[in-house]
Design an enzyme around this catalytic site. Structure first.
Site, PDB file in Angstrom:
ATOM      1  CB  CYS B 150       6.344-144.006-120.180  1.00 19.62           C
ATOM      2  SG  CYS B 150       7.049-144.776-121.639  1.00 19.62           S
ATOM      3  CG  HIS B 280       0.780-143.897-119.265  1.00 20.55           C
ATOM      4  ND1 HIS B 280       1.423-142.743-119.619  1.00 20.55           N
ATOM      5  CD2 HIS B 280       1.554-144.918-119.738  1.00 20.55           C
ATOM      6  CE1 HIS B 280       2.539-143.052-120.274  1.00 20.55           C
ATOM      7  NE2 HIS B 280       2.636-144.356-120.362  1.00 20.55           N
ATOM      8  CG  HIS B 314       3.412-143.113-125.108  1.00 22.42           C
ATOM      9  ND1 HIS B 314       3.889-142.112-124.299  1.00 22.42           N
ATOM     10  CD2 HIS B 314       3.707-144.277-124.474  1.00 22.42           C
ATOM     11  CE1 HIS B 314       4.450-142.637-123.228  1.00 22.42           C
ATOM     12  NE2 HIS B 314       4.355-143.954-123.312  1.00 22.42           N
TER      13      HIS B 314
END
Lengths: 85, 571
Positions: B150, B280, B314
């Protein structure tokens, strides 16, 4: 109960890739997670949830309640005994 | 290698396609109106039950792609081609010039096309995806692929900025993209990390992440004429690893803090100069906890903190690219976008989060990302003149101290690696849980580092690990696919799914060897130790690391090859 415990140990070894470990090596009363015992981690916990679902038809709705249940093979077997369908 | 270091790297044209719309402007308008792109997805081809996700509008997508005259390629390839063409057109940069590079950030590429069986089609190789997209958009330079879970998007931007500074390229288009697929959705569901409602970063009632899909392209350039106005600069970046767990975030936040410190140092700034942090912020319980600790440790508790996940979901490898684009827009517009849905703070260390947008005089912002494998990345963006990037080359001699590799020698992989592992006489139950790619990397790294005395090794956060391969995690991807195909009702195995990222091998090595510096994972069409050595040298001479382990770690089915080297720099 003893039969369930042995079965459970075999399922843990299979699902968690505990190569080089036999059911006899796993202490029924010892902690499964953290230092000492088998040293399992959070991914293993998810796999144990799947064992409960797939093999025993038990759904853990709230993962937070897993901690005392997943303490040892004994506590896990007790839980299955009480909840299996 | 380039001869001259360039000080300034500017942010040029950008283009975002997400559930928030087509084009950066439309996405920003939706954010400014507090509109999330996340919808209820009821699609059996993705998951058995309905779930919330940020999905690109399929009808719009079809129209935009065909209006652009794009007919060839997979869904992801078409989207990437579309946004790269837009960025090239907006900036006037020539993709056919040797000075123009392309970096592709993706975790899973065309994984929607993976089918069972041992002979995956060419399209599922990430390097093939990049090659096709580069060819269709006219690039003459070979594309670079970064696949680092990620953090892929932020990683790719950091790599791009560094390569421009070194003089390898004058312009680099960084494109990040990942799609919603049953492959990934089933995995996150098995991890029990998906939120019931829209994700709520940093909120006490958060219960997981919301998935999304997106593509973003951003031009980084040494040419100030190509910068969007007001001018925003890429000032500095840092990457680190927790060396703690392959899927669980660090419990201390130390790893992310290392990456932040390095990014600030390279940008020549201190924490109080930062106007806002866009982290994040996935809204899983542990990610947000970890971030609050890292932010406190880095001295940023007083700085506004935001997450864009409630707007897009996400979006995996795209996240770092599209969120960086939105960060630059906030600097230019003198705004800080609120974290949609936030109500009550629920993280262990105090953070300044707000649901509302706010006016801001921020000249500098920090973008961070964290991912599986324990990796963290931090990137500093600054309005022109606000930061003071440190661009110095160290003069020490770069040298290789050790090398080690494993290749087939008649034995099947399982037997070979077991023998090698036993010969190390260092039992570790965790070894047997790893997939084959990780076992290969683990043993190779252990053998390599036994040649390097502990006394000459720098501190854990000063050692970097730079790996590459051809097949990324395809070996385990096939296993995961097979489980989904044969047991569609029972779903994914978390212990398999976690290995469906190429960089997990780096995470396993970091845990074992206590390496907390940069981890970057490249995917290459064929092995190029030259590229890896050049990148290792770059990290050493720019001071991003004091030692670098670089190498090739490839495994698919019965074929495998590893070759690792240990490099350092004299004082």
């Amino acid at each position: 109960m003893e039969e369930l415990i042995l079965k459970l140990k075999e399922q843990l070894i299979e699902a968690l890739n505990l190569e080089e470990i036999t059911p006899e090596d796993i202490d029924t009363e010892a902690p499964l997670f953290g230092e000492g015992g088998l040293g399992l981690d959070s991914i293993d916990a998810l796999e144990i949830i799947l064992i409960l679902e797939k093999q025993y038809g038990i759904r853990l709705e709230n993962p937070a309640e897993a901690k005392p249940i997943f303490y040892s093979v004994r506590t896990l077997a007790d839980f299955i005994e009480q909840n299996r369908k | 290698m380039g001869s001259e270091m360039t000080t300034h790297v500017y942010l040029g044209a950008d283009y975002v396609v997400s559930s928030g719309g087509f084009g950066t402007e439309e996405n920003l308008r939706n954010i400014e109106a507090y509109r999330s792109g996340v919808i209820r997805v009821d699609d059996l081809s993705l998951y058995g039950d309905p779930f919330l996700a940020g999905r690109i509008d399929p009808q719009r997508e079809g129209q935009e792609v065909s209006a652009a005259g794009i007919t060839e390629g997979t869904r992801l390839e078409k989207l990437m081609q579309l946004i790269i063409e837009r960025v090239l057109a907006l900036s006037g940069v020539d993709s056919r010039a040797k000075e123009t590079g392309l970096i592709v950030a993706t975790t899973k590429g065309n994984i929607d096309l993976l089918r069972g069986g041992m002979d995956p089609g060419q399209e599922v190789y990430l390097s093939e995806l990049a090659r096709r997209v580069a060819k269709r958009t006219g690039f003459v330079c070979d594309p670079v692929v970064v696949s680092n879970a990620c953090i892929s998007g932020v990683s790719a931007l950091i790599v791009a900025g560094r390569l421009i500074r070194r003089g390898d390229y004058r312009h680099v288009v960084v494109v990040g993209g990942d799609l919603l697929t049953d492959f990934v959705v089933s995995g996150f569901q098995a991890f029990k990390s998906v939120s019931r409602g829209l994700c709520r970063p940093y909120d006490r009632d958060r219960d997981g992440l919301t998935m999304g899909e997106a593509c973003g392209a951003l031009l980084l350039t040494a040419d100030r004429q190509r910068a969007l106005s007001p001018v925003v600069e890429w000032s500095g970046g840092g990457i680190s690893d927790d060396a703690n767990h392959i899927s669980g975030p660090s419990r201390t936040g130390e790893g992310l803090c290392f990456a932040i410190r390095r990014a600030l140092e390279e940008s020549g700034i201190v924490a109080r100069q930062i106007g806002f942090v866009n982290a994040h912020g996935t809204a899983t319980v542990y990610n947000d906890e970890m971030e609050s600790k890292a932010i406190a440790m880095a001295g940023l508790s007083e700085v506004p903190l935001t997450s864009l996940k409630p707007y897009f979901g996400h979006t995996l490898g795209a996240a770092g690219v599209i969120e960086t684009i939105v960060c630059a827009a906030q600097l230019r517009r003198k705004l800080i976008y609120g974290t949609l849905g936030f109500e009550h703070e629920g993280v262990p260390c105090p953070v300044r989060v707000s649901a509302r947008h706010a006016k801001s005089e921020a000249g500098i912002c920090l973008k961070t990302a964290s991912g599986f494998g324990g990796c963290n990345a931090a990137l500093v963006l600054a309005l022109e003149g606000a930061a003071n990037p440190v661009v110095e080359e160290r003069s020490g001699a770069v040298r290789m101290k050790a090398s080690c590799g494993l290749q087939p020698q008649g034995l099947p992989f399982g037997e070979m690696i077991r023998g090698e592992f036993r010969a190390l006489e260092s039992p570790n139950l965790k070894f047997f849980k790893m997939d084959d790619l990780c076992k290969l990397g683990y043993v190779t790294a252990e053998k390599l580092l036994r040649q390097v005395p502990g006394s000459i090794r720098p501190a854990p956060e000063r050692i970097a690990l730079v790996l590459a391969n051809r097949s990324s995690s395809l070996d385990t991807d096939l296993r995961h696919r097979e489980i989904l195909d044969t047991h569609p009702r029972e779903g994914a195995s978390p212990a398999v799914f976690v290995y469906t990222l190429a960089n997990i091998v780096a995470g396993e090595i970091c845990i074992r060897q206590r390496i907390q510096g940069e981890t970057t994972f490249f995917v290459q069409d064929c092995k190029s130790m030259t590229f890896l050595r050049d990148y290792a040298r770059l990290l050493l001479v720019t001071g991003a690391a004091d030692a670098v382990i670089c190498g090739w770690c490839e495994l698919l089915g019965t074929r495998f090859e590893s070759e690792f080297e240990y490099w350092d720099i004299t004082k």
